[in-house]
Design a protein around this motif. Structure first.
Motif, PDB file in Angstrom:
ATOM      1  N   SER A  97     -64.047 -27.358  43.210  1.00 27.27           N
ATOM      2  CA  SER A  97     -62.979 -27.264  42.214  1.00 27.27           C
ATOM      3  C   SER A  97     -62.619 -25.849  41.792  1.00 27.27           C
ATOM      4  O   SER A  97     -61.483 -25.599  41.388  1.00 27.27           O
ATOM      5  CB  SER A  97     -63.355 -28.060  40.963  1.00 27.27           C
ATOM      6  N   GLU A  98     -63.548 -24.926  41.879  1.00 25.94           N
ATOM      7  CA  GLU A  98     -63.290 -23.585  41.354  1.00 25.94           C
ATOM      8  C   GLU A  98     -62.588 -22.696  42.364  1.00 25.94           C
ATOM      9  O   GLU A  98     -62.629 -22.947  43.564  1.00 25.94           O
ATOM     10  CB  GLU A  98     -64.586 -22.946  40.863  1.00 25.94           C
ATOM     11  N   LEU A  99     -61.968 -21.659  41.880  1.00 30.74           N
ATOM     12  CA  LEU A  99     -61.171 -20.740  42.686  1.00 30.74           C
ATOM     13  C   LEU A  99     -61.893 -19.416  42.932  1.00 30.74           C
ATOM     14  O   LEU A  99     -61.731 -18.799  43.971  1.00 30.74           O
ATOM     15  CB  LEU A  99     -59.849 -20.476  41.952  1.00 30.74           C
ATOM     16  N   ILE A 100     -62.693 -18.988  41.957  1.00 34.98           N
ATOM     17  CA  ILE A 100     -63.370 -17.699  42.024  1.00 34.98           C
ATOM     18  C   ILE A 100     -64.866 -17.899  41.833  1.00 34.98           C
ATOM     19  O   ILE A 100     -65.296 -18.616  40.932  1.00 34.98           O
ATOM     20  CB  ILE A 100     -62.821 -16.735  40.954  1.00 34.98           C
ATOM     21  N   GLY A 101     -65.638 -17.262  42.712  1.00 34.32           N
ATOM     22  CA  GLY A 101     -67.092 -17.247  42.599  1.00 34.32           C
ATOM     23  C   GLY A 101     -67.567 -15.809  42.678  1.00 34.32           C
ATOM     24  O   GLY A 101     -66.767 -14.881  42.827  1.00 34.32           O
TER      25      GLY A 101
ATOM     26  N   VAL B 145     -70.055  -9.228  42.910  1.00 33.96           N
ATOM     27  CA  VAL B 145     -68.611  -9.042  42.896  1.00 33.96           C
ATOM     28  C   VAL B 145     -67.907 -10.401  42.963  1.00 33.96           C
ATOM     29  O   VAL B 145     -68.353 -11.308  43.667  1.00 33.96           O
ATOM     30  CB  VAL B 145     -68.179  -8.118  44.066  1.00 33.96           C
ATOM     31  N   PRO B 146     -66.810 -10.569  42.195  1.00 36.00           N
ATOM     32  CA  PRO B 146     -66.058 -11.826  42.269  1.00 36.00           C
ATOM     33  C   PRO B 146     -65.218 -11.890  43.542  1.00 36.00           C
ATOM     34  O   PRO B 146     -64.727 -10.872  44.032  1.00 36.00           O
ATOM     35  CB  PRO B 146     -65.168 -11.778  41.021  1.00 36.00           C
TER      36      PRO B 146
ATOM     37  N   PHE C  81     -74.608 -16.807  45.954  1.00 34.37           N
ATOM     38  CA  PHE C  81     -73.230 -17.074  45.535  1.00 34.37           C
ATOM     39  C   PHE C  81     -73.288 -17.933  44.284  1.00 34.37           C
ATOM     40  O   PHE C  81     -74.031 -18.917  44.230  1.00 34.37           O
ATOM     41  CB  PHE C  81     -72.470 -17.800  46.652  1.00 34.37           C
ATOM     42  N   GLU C  82     -72.494 -17.565  43.275  1.00 30.66           N
ATOM     43  CA  GLU C  82     -72.494 -18.283  41.998  1.00 30.66           C
ATOM     44  C   GLU C  82     -71.074 -18.651  41.618  1.00 30.66           C
ATOM     45  O   GLU C  82     -70.135 -17.894  41.850  1.00 30.66           O
ATOM     46  CB  GLU C  82     -73.123 -17.385  40.920  1.00 30.66           C
ATOM     47  N   VAL C  83     -70.920 -19.837  41.039  1.00 33.02           N
ATOM     48  CA  VAL C  83     -69.626 -20.288  40.525  1.00 33.02           C
ATOM     49  C   VAL C  83     -69.881 -21.015  39.207  1.00 33.02           C
ATOM     50  O   VAL C  83     -70.933 -21.622  39.027  1.00 33.02           O
ATOM     51  CB  VAL C  83     -68.895 -21.192  41.557  1.00 33.02           C
ATOM     52  N   GLU C  84     -68.910 -20.910  38.304  1.00 31.39           N
ATOM     53  CA  GLU C  84     -69.082 -21.600  37.031  1.00 31.39           C
ATOM     54  C   GLU C  84     -67.765 -22.098  36.479  1.00 31.39           C
ATOM     55  O   GLU C  84     -66.702 -21.644  36.878  1.00 31.39           O
ATOM     56  CB  GLU C  84     -69.751 -20.689  35.998  1.00 31.39           C
ATOM     57  N   ASN C  85     -67.894 -23.039  35.568  1.00 29.18           N
ATOM     58  CA  ASN C  85     -66.774 -23.511  34.770  1.00 29.18           C
ATOM     59  C   ASN C  85     -67.270 -23.448  33.330  1.00 29.18           C
ATOM     60  O   ASN C  85     -68.197 -24.160  32.967  1.00 29.18           O
ATOM     61  CB  ASN C  85     -66.377 -24.931  35.159  1.00 29.18           C
ATOM     62  N   ILE C  86     -66.646 -22.592  32.539  1.00 34.59           N
ATOM     63  CA  ILE C  86     -67.085 -22.385  31.157  1.00 34.59           C
ATOM     64  C   ILE C  86     -65.969 -22.801  30.207  1.00 34.59           C
ATOM     65  O   ILE C  86     -64.887 -22.218  30.228  1.00 34.59           O
ATOM     66  CB  ILE C  86     -67.473 -20.909  30.910  1.00 34.59           C
ATOM     67  N   ARG C  87     -66.227 -23.812  29.407  1.00 34.04           N
ATOM     68  CA  ARG C  87     -65.276 -24.222  28.373  1.00 34.04           C
ATOM     69  C   ARG C  87     -65.563 -23.468  27.083  1.00 34.04           C
ATOM     70  O   ARG C  87     -64.673 -23.044  26.384  1.00 34.04           O
ATOM     71  CB  ARG C  87     -65.347 -25.731  28.167  1.00 34.04           C
ATOM     72  N   ASP C  88     -66.842 -23.333  26.741  1.00 36.04           N
ATOM     73  CA  ASP C  88     -67.294 -22.501  25.629  1.00 36.04           C
ATOM     74  C   ASP C  88     -68.797 -22.293  25.799  1.00 36.04           C
ATOM     75  O   ASP C  88     -69.367 -22.751  26.797  1.00 36.04           O
ATOM     76  CB  ASP C  88     -66.926 -23.104  24.258  1.00 36.04           C
TER      77      ASP C  88
END
Length: 150
Positions: free
Chosen positions: A16-20, A33-34, A65-72
Motif C-alpha cells: 500500500s505504501e509509496l515511499i520506504g 535514504v527514502p 528496508f523499512e516502510v510505515e503508515n503513521i496516523r499519529d
C-alpha cells in the motif's frame, strides 16, 4: 499497546505504501535514504541515479528496508525487511520495472516537471541515455512488523 503485525498485515502495508527507506552500510558508515518503490509480493523494486546509496549497496548488498503508515504517535504500522540488493541489467526487465514504478507513482505527481528530477525518463528510449537510471530489486529474506492502535 505495541503489537506484531501478522503476515497478511505485513503484505498489505508493503503493497500500500509509496515511499520506504533503505538502510545500507559499507566502509564503516551507515546510510538511510527514502525511496519510491513497488512491491510484487516477493521482491521490492526501486530505481536511482548513481550516487552514495548505489555505491554502498554495490560494496555490501545486504540491506534493510523499512516502510510505515503513521496516523499519529499512537496509531501506526511499520514493516522492516532484510534482503539483498541486486542490480537489474536486462533492458526488458528494466523497462518492465520502470513501467511498474511509473504506474504506481504517477497518480501522486502534481507537476510533470518533477518526473526527471525523480529519475523518470520521458520515454523508454531515454533509459540509460540522458539519465543513468539504475534499476534494482531487493530480494527479501526476512520480514517483521509492529503496530500500535489506540
Amino acid at each position: 499497546m505495541l503489537r506484531e503485525l501478522n503476515d497478511t498485515q505485513i503484505e498489505a502495508l508493503l503493497k500500500s505504501e509509496l515511499i520506504g527507506r533503505i538502510g545500507c552500510q559499507s566502509d564503516g558508515m551507515v546510510y538511510i535514504v527514502p525511496v519510491n518503490y513497488v512491491y510484487d509480493g516477493t521482491n521490492i523494486y526501486c530505481h536511482s541515479a548513481k550516487g552514495m546509496k548505489i555505491d554502498m549497496m554495490r560494496k555490501n548488498p545486504e540491506i534493510c528496508f523499512e516502510v510505515e503508515n503513521i496516523r499519529d504517535v499512537t496509531n501506526w504500522q511499520t514493516v522492516i525487511t532484510w534482503g539483498r540488493f541486486e542490480e537489474i541489467t536486462d533492458m526488458a526487465e528494466k523497462q518492465k520495472v520502470l513501467q511498474q514504478l511509473t504506474d504506481r507513482i504517477t497518480p501522486y505527481i502534481i507537476d510533470d516537471s518533477v518526473t526527471r528530477e525523480h529519475g523518470f525518463a520521458d520515454g523508454e528510449s531515454d533509459i540509460g541515455t540522458s539519465i543513468e537510471l539504475i534499476m534494482y530489486k531487493i530480494i527479501i529474506h526476512k520480514k517483521t512488523g509492529r503496530f500500535e492502535d489506540r
